[in-house]
Design a protein around this motif. Structure first.
Motif, mmCIF file in Angstrom:
data_model
loop_
_atom_site.group_PDB
_atom_site.id
_atom_site.type_symbol
_atom_site.label_atom_id
_atom_site.label_comp_id
_atom_site.label_asym_id
_atom_site.label_seq_id
_atom_site.Cartn_x
_atom_site.Cartn_y
_atom_site.Cartn_z
ATOM 1 N N GLU A 94 0.854 -1.085 0.128
ATOM 2 C CA GLU A 94 -0.057 -0.268 -0.058
ATOM 3 C C GLU A 94 0.862 1.199 0.078
ATOM 4 O O GLU A 94 1.573 1.271 1.035
ATOM 5 N N LEU A 95 0.918 2.104 -1.040
ATOM 6 C CA LEU A 95 1.334 3.146 -1.072
ATOM 7 C C LEU A 95 1.337 4.091 -0.130
ATOM 8 O O LEU A 95 0.000 4.518 0.176
ATOM 9 N N SER A 96 2.238 4.999 0.515
ATOM 10 C CA SER A 96 1.806 5.951 1.394
ATOM 11 C C SER A 96 1.107 7.154 0.824
ATOM 12 O O SER A 96 1.250 7.234 -0.098
ATOM 13 N N LYS A 97 0.226 7.427 1.733
ATOM 14 C CA LYS A 97 -0.625 8.588 1.510
ATOM 15 C C LYS A 97 0.099 10.031 1.744
ATOM 16 O O LYS A 97 -0.430 11.121 1.511
ATOM 17 N N GLU A 98 1.492 10.001 2.168
ATOM 18 C CA GLU A 98 2.023 11.195 2.701
ATOM 19 C C GLU A 98 2.746 12.038 1.429
ATOM 20 O O GLU A 98 2.707 11.333 0.282
ATOM 21 N N PRO A 99 2.724 13.388 1.483
ATOM 22 C CA PRO A 99 3.490 13.852 0.171
ATOM 23 C C PRO A 99 4.815 13.399 -0.258
ATOM 24 O O PRO A 99 5.301 13.530 -1.434
ATOM 25 N N GLN A 131 -4.110 0.547 -8.210
ATOM 26 C CA GLN A 131 -4.504 0.045 -6.737
ATOM 27 C C GLN A 131 -4.684 -1.488 -7.132
ATOM 28 O O GLN A 131 -4.400 -2.414 -6.063
ATOM 29 N N LYS A 132 -5.209 -1.916 -8.169
ATOM 30 C CA LYS A 132 -5.625 -3.185 -8.335
ATOM 31 C C LYS A 132 -4.237 -4.104 -8.652
ATOM 32 O O LYS A 132 -3.984 -4.892 -8.208
ATOM 33 N N THR A 133 -3.419 -3.477 -9.416
ATOM 34 C CA THR A 133 -2.295 -4.561 -10.125
ATOM 35 C C THR A 133 -0.914 -3.812 -9.365
ATOM 36 O O THR A 133 -0.098 -4.876 -9.448
ATOM 37 N N ARG A 134 -1.195 -3.118 -8.534
ATOM 38 C CA ARG A 134 0.197 -2.479 -7.954
ATOM 39 C C ARG A 134 1.189 -1.863 -8.766
ATOM 40 O O ARG A 134 2.498 -2.362 -8.408
ATOM 41 N N LEU A 135 0.801 -1.618 -9.964
ATOM 42 C CA LEU A 135 1.746 -1.244 -10.632
ATOM 43 C C LEU A 135 2.113 0.254 -10.819
ATOM 44 O O LEU A 135 1.317 1.258 -10.867
ATOM 45 N N LEU A 136 3.321 0.729 -10.420
ATOM 46 C CA LEU A 136 3.716 1.869 -10.372
ATOM 47 C C LEU A 136 4.424 2.688 -11.503
ATOM 48 O O LEU A 136 5.551 1.711 -12.142
ATOM 49 N N LYS A 137 4.051 3.764 -12.014
ATOM 50 C CA LYS A 137 4.951 4.123 -13.263
ATOM 51 C C LYS A 137 5.218 5.781 -12.802
ATOM 52 O O LYS A 137 4.346 6.448 -12.417
ATOM 53 N N ILE A 138 6.590 5.872 -12.902
ATOM 54 C CA ILE A 138 7.183 7.246 -12.741
ATOM 55 C C ILE A 138 7.780 7.782 -13.911
ATOM 56 O O ILE A 138 8.237 7.177 -14.795
ATOM 57 N N TYR A 139 7.609 9.198 -14.258
ATOM 58 C CA TYR A 139 7.870 9.802 -15.346
ATOM 59 C C TYR A 139 8.977 11.008 -15.039
ATOM 60 O O TYR A 139 8.777 11.553 -14.122
ATOM 61 N N ILE A 140 10.322 10.812 -15.591
ATOM 62 C CA ILE A 140 11.367 11.817 -15.425
ATOM 63 C C ILE A 140 11.339 12.542 -16.733
ATOM 64 O O ILE A 140 11.683 11.899 -17.763
ATOM 65 N N ASP A 141 11.779 13.835 -16.982
ATOM 66 C CA ASP A 141 11.694 14.626 -17.925
ATOM 67 C C ASP A 141 13.325 14.028 -18.743
ATOM 68 O O ASP A 141 13.281 13.990 -19.847
ATOM 69 N N LYS A 142 14.237 14.343 -17.974
ATOM 70 C CA LYS A 142 15.487 14.159 -18.412
ATOM 71 C C LYS A 142 16.802 13.940 -17.550
ATOM 72 O O LYS A 142 16.496 14.156 -16.333
ATOM 73 N N MET A 143 17.416 13.217 -17.877
ATOM 74 C CA MET A 143 18.786 12.855 -17.464
ATOM 75 C C MET A 143 20.087 13.140 -18.035
ATOM 76 O O MET A 143 20.353 12.520 -19.150
ATOM 77 N N GLU A 144 20.907 14.037 -17.509
ATOM 78 C CA GLU A 144 22.349 14.091 -18.489
ATOM 79 C C GLU A 144 23.277 13.039 -18.305
ATOM 80 O O GLU A 144 23.106 12.230 -17.437
ATOM 81 N N ILE A 197 15.551 7.372 -6.562
ATOM 82 C CA ILE A 197 14.123 7.326 -6.185
ATOM 83 C C ILE A 197 13.728 6.607 -5.050
ATOM 84 O O ILE A 197 14.033 5.487 -4.959
ATOM 85 N N VAL A 198 13.071 6.951 -3.877
ATOM 86 C CA VAL A 198 12.502 6.350 -2.999
ATOM 87 C C VAL A 198 11.097 6.346 -2.928
ATOM 88 O O VAL A 198 10.520 7.329 -2.913
ATOM 89 N N ILE A 199 10.549 5.029 -2.738
ATOM 90 C CA ILE A 199 9.272 4.807 -2.452
ATOM 91 C C ILE A 199 8.719 4.164 -1.280
ATOM 92 O O ILE A 199 9.304 3.078 -0.775
ATOM 93 N N LYS A 200 7.631 4.858 -0.630
ATOM 94 C CA LYS A 200 7.540 4.567 0.566
ATOM 95 C C LYS A 200 5.919 4.036 0.688
ATOM 96 O O LYS A 200 5.237 4.451 0.068
ATOM 97 N N GLY A 201 5.747 3.086 1.733
ATOM 98 C CA GLY A 201 4.490 2.500 1.805
ATOM 99 C C GLY A 201 4.659 1.427 2.862
ATOM 100 O O GLY A 201 5.313 1.506 3.773
ATOM 101 N N LYS A 202 3.897 0.588 2.823
ATOM 102 C CA LYS A 202 3.754 -0.760 3.839
ATOM 103 C C LYS A 202 3.079 -1.843 3.317
ATOM 104 O O LYS A 202 2.256 -1.846 2.243
#
Length: 262
Positions: A212-217, A234-247, A254-259
């Motif tokens: 369960e992903l944390s609800k904190e900011p 919430q059903k598949t527990r699939l998380l997608k994160i988007y980043i504009d650019k990496m030099e 990236i830290v993902i918090k939950g329980k």
């Protein structure tokens, strides 16, 4: 081209008190001037490469002289690459009985053309695969040399293929154990090991079905800053994160918090 040469001789002789001047000419001789001028150009299927790429090369060889060049040899260095077996081919733009033979040595390809008539064009093709180069500052450079039985070696123009690519490496870490309903964090470390910037980066993380992903900011942070550009199913527990650019050479945490709820 024919050049002509003729000599003349002027002389004098006396008849009593009389001086006689005379001129005589030699026979004219003709000389055929033979010229052999070998020109070459190397082209590649791409201006840029990355390790492991297969590149197609063409060697275009011509004789702009007025006489046939015999036993033409084209030597081409193959640095940080390996010849793909069976990829060597050749063709003449006009009908020719000449053959081209390839001798592959360590780091050098030697192409031998039986003969190259005036203004005849031979196109030699082959493919090579780039080694797993670790140093991103290395580019591919080559300048083949051409010679024949009649003329000494000369170098063609240099071909430069630049190493340009982005490569994102990703490592994931977490604690060896955790208790139910207590906080657990996942650490994703990303690094662009290439030498050009990476754009439109999408990270897909399959989290446990009981996560369960944390609800904190600060549920997801990017280099310690709160990240809000993501989606979490919430059903598949699939998380997608988007980043504009990496030099190039940039590292991101990236830290993902939950329980784990059950």
């Amino acid at each position: 081209m024919i050049v002509r040469s003729q000599a003349s001789v002027s002389y004098a002789y006396s008849l009593g008190n009389l001086r006689i001047n005379n001129i005589t000419s030699s026979n004219a001789v003709d000389t055929e001037i033979r010229t052999i001028k070998l020109l070459g150009k190397k082209t590649a299927s791409s201006e840029f490469f990355r390790p492991g790429d297969a590149i197609t090369y063409n060697l275009i060889i011509t004789n702009t002289g007025n006489y046939t060049a015999n036993n033409v040899q084209v030597e081409d260095e193959l640095v940080y690459q390996k010849l793909i077996e069976g990829s060597f081919t050749y063709a003449f733009l006009e009908n020719s009985k000449s053959e081209v033979k390839l001798t592959a040595k360590e780091g050098v390809l030697l192409f031998e053309i039986d003969e190259l008539r005036p203004y005849e064009v031979c196109v030699i093709s082959y493919r090579a695969v780039v080694d797993n180069i670790r140093d991103t500052a290395i580019d591919l450079r080559s300048a083949p040399t051409i010679k024949s039985r009649e003329v000494s070696a000369s170098q063609t123009g240099e071909l430069l293929i630049k190493q340009r690519y982005a490569h994102i490496e990703c490592e994931k870490k977490c604690a060896d154990f955790a208790y139910v309903n207590t906080e657990i964090s996942y650490l994703l470390t990303l690094k662009n090991t290439g030498n050009t910037a990476a754009y439109d980066i999408e990270i897909t993380d399959q989290l446990p079905q009981t996560f369960e992903l944390s609800k904190e900011p600060d549920a997801i942070t990017f280099n310690k800053l709160n990240l809000d550009i993501y989606t979490f199913d919430q059903k598949t527990r699939l998380l997608k994160i988007y980043i504009d650019k990496m030099e190039p050479k940039e590292t991101a945490d990236i830290v993902i918090k939950g329980k784990i709820v059950k």
